[in-house]
Design a protein around this motif. Structure first.
Motif: not given
Length: 377
Positions: A11, A17, A56-57
Motif C-alpha cells: 500500500k 510505502e 496498491s500491489k
C-alpha cells in the motif's frame, strides 16, 4: 468457510510505502490478531481486506477468489468499528437488522436472525431500547450483532474495545473469546494492546513499519521471539535489554560478559560471534531478589505495588533508563533504597547487532510445547 490469503500486498500513499509486501495465510475458523505500535499499518491492512482501501500491489484472496476489485458488500466480510457506528435514532433491533433490510430480506426471516443474534449476545431484553440507553459494552455488542446477522465468511474487528474502560475491556475480551468458540468463525482483530492479543488470539501477527516481524501462537512469541522488536513488544512489563560482549561460543551456548560478570546462555552458536557486541534480553518476571549468575544492585526510582506483584523501575547508568523487575507482592523494597537482584542464564534471550534472536536451547515441558502451537492447528 473463511480462508484468507494475502500475497505480497503493498500500500502506497504517494511515495510513502505503508505496507511492504505482506504475505499471510489465515485458516478457516482461526482467530488472528494484528498487533503493533501506532503507524505500523495494521488498520490499513484490515481496511484493505474489507475493501475500504484499495490495494496498491498484490492480491487479497478470500476462499480462493481474488477480491481486489470487489466492493466490500461482495466480499463476504463484516467489520466492527472502534466507534460502534450505530444509528442513535434506531432501536437495538433496527440497528442489528439494518444490513438485512438493505438486502430486502423477508420480515419473518429477518426477525429470526435478529433474535438469534440478540440471544447469542445477551441483548434479548434490550431490543426495543436505543443506543443512548446502553452502556459502552452493550453498544459494542449491538455492533457485533449487526455483523453476526450477515453470516459473513470473515469477521473484521478494528480496535473494538479501545473506547471502553479497563473493567469493560476485560469483560468484552472474555465475551469475544466465547463468541469465537460458539460461532467457529474466522476472525481478524486489530489492536495496539498486546494483552488483548495474548489473551484472545490463536495466532498473533506482529507488524513493524509495514512488515510482518513474526507470526505465531501467543506463547511462541513470548518464549521464542524472532527478534528484539517482538521481544520488546510482547510481554508486560516489556523485556529489559542489556549490552553484552560475546566472549566465547560452544555447543553449550554463548558466554557473554556484562560489566565483568560472565554467564553462558543456552543458545545455538553462530560463526563469527565471538568478540561481537550483542544484546541480552531478560523479562521483568524472570528477575529474582538476591544473587544470580549475573548480579545487580539497583536503586528503584519508582515502585508499583499491584497486590500479587511489585514492579520496580530503576536506571542502570546510561544503558537502561527504566530497568524493570517484577517481584513478589510481599517484598519490602522501597524507592531510593538499593536492592540486590539476580539474573539466571536459562531465562535470558540473546540478540545480535541487527536485533535477530539467537535460537534458545531451553527445554520446555510437554505442556508448554502444546501451548506453543495455534489452537486451531
Amino acid at each position: 468457510m473463511g480462508q484468507l490469503q494475502l500475497n505480497k500486498v503493498q500500500k502506497f500513499y504517494g511515495d510513502y510505502e505503508v505496507l511492504k509486501g505482506v504475505e499471510l495465510d489465515v485458516r478457516d475458523g482461526e482467530f488472528v490478531v494484528f498487533v503493533g505500535p501506532s503507524g505500523c499499518g495494521k488498520s490499513t491492512l484490515l481496511r484493505m481486506i474489507a475493501g475500504l482501501d484499495a490495494t496498491s500491489k498484490g492480491d487479497i484472496i478470500i476462499n480462493g477468489v481474488r477480491v481486489n476489485d470487489l466492493p466490500p458488500v461482495k466480499r463476504g466480510i463484516a467489520m466492527v468499528f472502534q466507534s460502534y457506528a450505530l444509528y442513535p435514532h434506531m432501536t437495538v433491533f433496527e440497528n442489528i437488522a439494518f444490513p438485512l433490510r438493505v438486502e430486502r430480506m423477508e420480515e419473518e426471516k429477518l426477525k429470526a436472525k435478529v433474535e438469534n443474534a440478540a440471544r447469542i449476545l445477551h441483548l434479548e431484553t434490550r431490543l426495543q431500547q436505543k443506543p443512548g440507553m446502553l452502556s459502552g459494552g452493550q453498544r459494542q455488542r449491538v455492533a457485533i450483532g449487526r455483523a453476526i446477522v450477515r453470516e459473513p465468511k470473515i469477521f473484521l474487528f478494528d480496535e473494538p474495545l479501545s473506547n471502553l474502560d479497563a473493567a469493560l475491556r476485560a469483560d468484552m475480551r472474555i465475551e469475544l473469546a466465547k463468541l469465537h468458540r460458539q460461532l467457529k468463525a474466522t476472525m481478524i482483530y486489530v489492536t495496539h494492546d498486546q494483552v488483548e492479543a495474548m489473551t484472545m488470539a490463536d495466532r498473533i501477527v506482529v507488524l513493524d513499519a509495514g512488515n510482518i516481524s513474526q507470526t505465531g501462537a501467543p506463547l511462541e512469541l513470548y518464549h521464542k521471539p524472532a527478534n528484539q522488536f517482538v521481544a520488546g513488544f510482547i510481554g508486560n512489563p516489556k523485556m529489559n535489554f542489556l549490552p553484552v560482549t560475546c566472549m566465547s561460543a560452544s555447543e553449550a551456548g554463548a558466554t557473554v560478559d556484562y560489566r565483568g560478570q560472565t554467564a553462558t546462555l543456552p543458545v545455538k552458536p553462530r560463526d563469527g560471534m565471538v568478540g561481537k557486541m550483542m544484546t541480552l534480553g531478560i523479562r521483568p518476571e524472570h528477575i529474582q531478589l538476591g544473587s544470580g549468575e549475573i548480579s545487580l544492585t539497583v536503586t528503584p526510582s519508582v515502585i508499583e505495588r499491584l497486590g500479587a506483584n511489585t514492579v520496580a523501575y530503576a536506571a542502570l547508568g546510561s544503558e537502561t533508563e527504566n530497568f524493570c523487575a517484577m517481584l513478589p507482592g510481599s517484598v519490602g523494597i522501597r524507592a531510593d533504597a538499593p536492592v540486590a537482584v539476580g539474573i539466571n542464564a536459562a531465562d535470558c534471550h540473546l540478540f545480535d547487532a541487527e536485533g535477530i534472536a539467537f535460537e534458545r536451547r531451553v527445554e520446555l515441558t510437554d505442556i508448554d510445547m502444546n501451548l506453543l502451537a495455534p489452537a486451531t492447528a
